[in-house]
Design a protein around this motif. Structure first.
Motif, mmCIF file in Angstrom:
data_model
loop_
_atom_site.group_PDB
_atom_site.id
_atom_site.type_symbol
_atom_site.label_atom_id
_atom_site.label_comp_id
_atom_site.label_asym_id
_atom_site.label_seq_id
_atom_site.Cartn_x
_atom_site.Cartn_y
_atom_site.Cartn_z
ATOM 1 N N UNK A 14 0.830 -1.206 0.000
ATOM 2 C CA UNK A 14 0.000 0.000 0.000
ATOM 3 C C UNK A 14 0.862 1.252 0.000
ATOM 4 N N UNK A 15 2.048 1.163 0.635
ATOM 5 C CA UNK A 15 2.875 2.341 0.820
ATOM 6 C C UNK A 15 3.552 2.866 -0.425
ATOM 7 N N UNK A 53 -0.497 -6.562 -10.689
ATOM 8 C CA UNK A 53 -0.249 -7.989 -10.479
ATOM 9 C C UNK A 53 0.101 -8.259 -9.018
ATOM 10 N N UNK A 54 0.891 -7.379 -8.424
ATOM 11 C CA UNK A 54 1.260 -7.543 -7.019
ATOM 12 C C UNK A 54 0.039 -7.340 -6.109
ATOM 13 N N UNK A 55 -0.778 -6.338 -6.422
ATOM 14 C CA UNK A 55 -1.967 -6.086 -5.613
ATOM 15 C C UNK A 55 -2.969 -7.238 -5.726
ATOM 16 N N UNK A 60 -5.607 -7.742 -2.592
ATOM 17 C CA UNK A 60 -6.143 -6.404 -2.340
ATOM 18 C C UNK A 60 -7.096 -5.957 -3.442
ATOM 19 N N UNK A 61 -6.910 -6.463 -4.646
ATOM 20 C CA UNK A 61 -7.807 -6.135 -5.751
ATOM 21 C C UNK A 61 -8.257 -7.419 -6.437
ATOM 22 N N UNK A 62 -9.396 -7.322 -7.095
ATOM 23 C CA UNK A 62 -9.924 -8.407 -7.907
ATOM 24 C C UNK A 62 -10.013 -7.926 -9.343
ATOM 25 N N UNK A 63 -9.969 -8.851 -10.280
ATOM 26 C CA UNK A 63 -10.032 -8.487 -11.688
ATOM 27 C C UNK A 63 -11.143 -9.277 -12.366
ATOM 28 N N UNK A 64 -11.865 -8.603 -13.252
ATOM 29 C CA UNK A 64 -12.923 -9.229 -14.035
ATOM 30 C C UNK A 64 -12.675 -8.936 -15.503
#
Length: 236
Positions: A14-15, A53-55, A60-64
């Motif tokens: 996040x930082x 890709x790291x998130x 922390x994130x989702x992808x659709x």
């Protein structure tokens, strides 16, 4: 050296300034493409893809995927609450270069905190719910009272559906700009959805800003000022 707790890896993700800017853009609750997030962060699309890709790997994130595009969104409201809390901590500890919260006065007035209302109006409504007895709060936590359950049900919120949700019903989320709590959780989302559906609030562009409409100004002021909370009527 002893390995740090799991929060260390998340905090490092996040930082990073670019990732922080992309996560902040997703606080609007909208799903955005990698190109849109790259523009928000001021970096190249290739660099953004590496960050995303790291998130995604960290959850922390989702992808659709839809057609030719891939849309990213926060993996849950708890991520938004952490981000809003960190913004508040940065402001409280002097880690900002300007006044606390967003520079845009409209965003300070009313904005999305992922899926609930934040800003001056978010805090004002939270205070009113507590003062009128719909919520009980010690400033750090919030709970729904019996009076509140009747009030929100009368407003048209399906309380039985909220009870079935896996999300906490009420949460006090520290507001980034006001440094006081606003309402989050399943009820916070339901209140925002109600205000949007009735036309009290409307989204402004693609960012987090919400505009209070003239009918909404009158309705929300009545909600705040009436002892016990008078029922709001839908905008024609």
């Amino acid at each position: 050296m002893k390995e740090g707790p799991s929060i260390a890896a998340i905090a490092a993700l996040i930082g990073d300034p670019a990732r922080a800017n992309m996560l902040d853009a997703l606080m609007s609750g909208r799903a955005l493409t990698a190109g849109e997030l790259a523009a928000e962060a001021g970096i190249s699309p290739q660099t953004a893809s590496g960050h995303l890709a790291k998130l995604r790997e960290a959850g922390l994130v989702l992808v659709t995927s839809q057609g030719r595009h891939r849309y990213f969104r926060l993996s849950g409201p708890d991520i938004a609450q952490v981000l809003e809390g960190l913004m508040g901590i940065a402001a409280r500890t002097g880690r900002t270069r300007t006044r606390t919260g967003p520079r845009d006065p409209a965003m300070r007035t009313a904005r999305l905190c992922y899926d609930h209302l934040a800003g001056e109006w978010g805090v004002r409504l939270f205070d009113a719910f507590v003062a009128h007895g719909q919520l009980a709060s010690d400033g750090e936590a919030a709970s729904l009272t019996d009076q509140g359950r009747r009030f929100f049900a009368a407003e048209g919120i399906d309380m039985a559906e909220l009870d079935r949700s896996r999300r906490p019903l009420c949460r006090a989320c520290l507001d980034w700009s006001e440094r006081r709590p606003h309402l989050a959780g399943a009820l916070g989302k339901a209140v925002l959805d109600l205000a949007l559906r009735r036309g009290y609030l409307r989204r402004v562009g693609e960012n987090r800003t919400l505009a209070v409409t003239p009918p909404g100004q009158r309705a929300l002021m009545t909600w705040c000022e009436e002892p016990g909370g008078r029922r709001l009527r839908a905008v024609p």
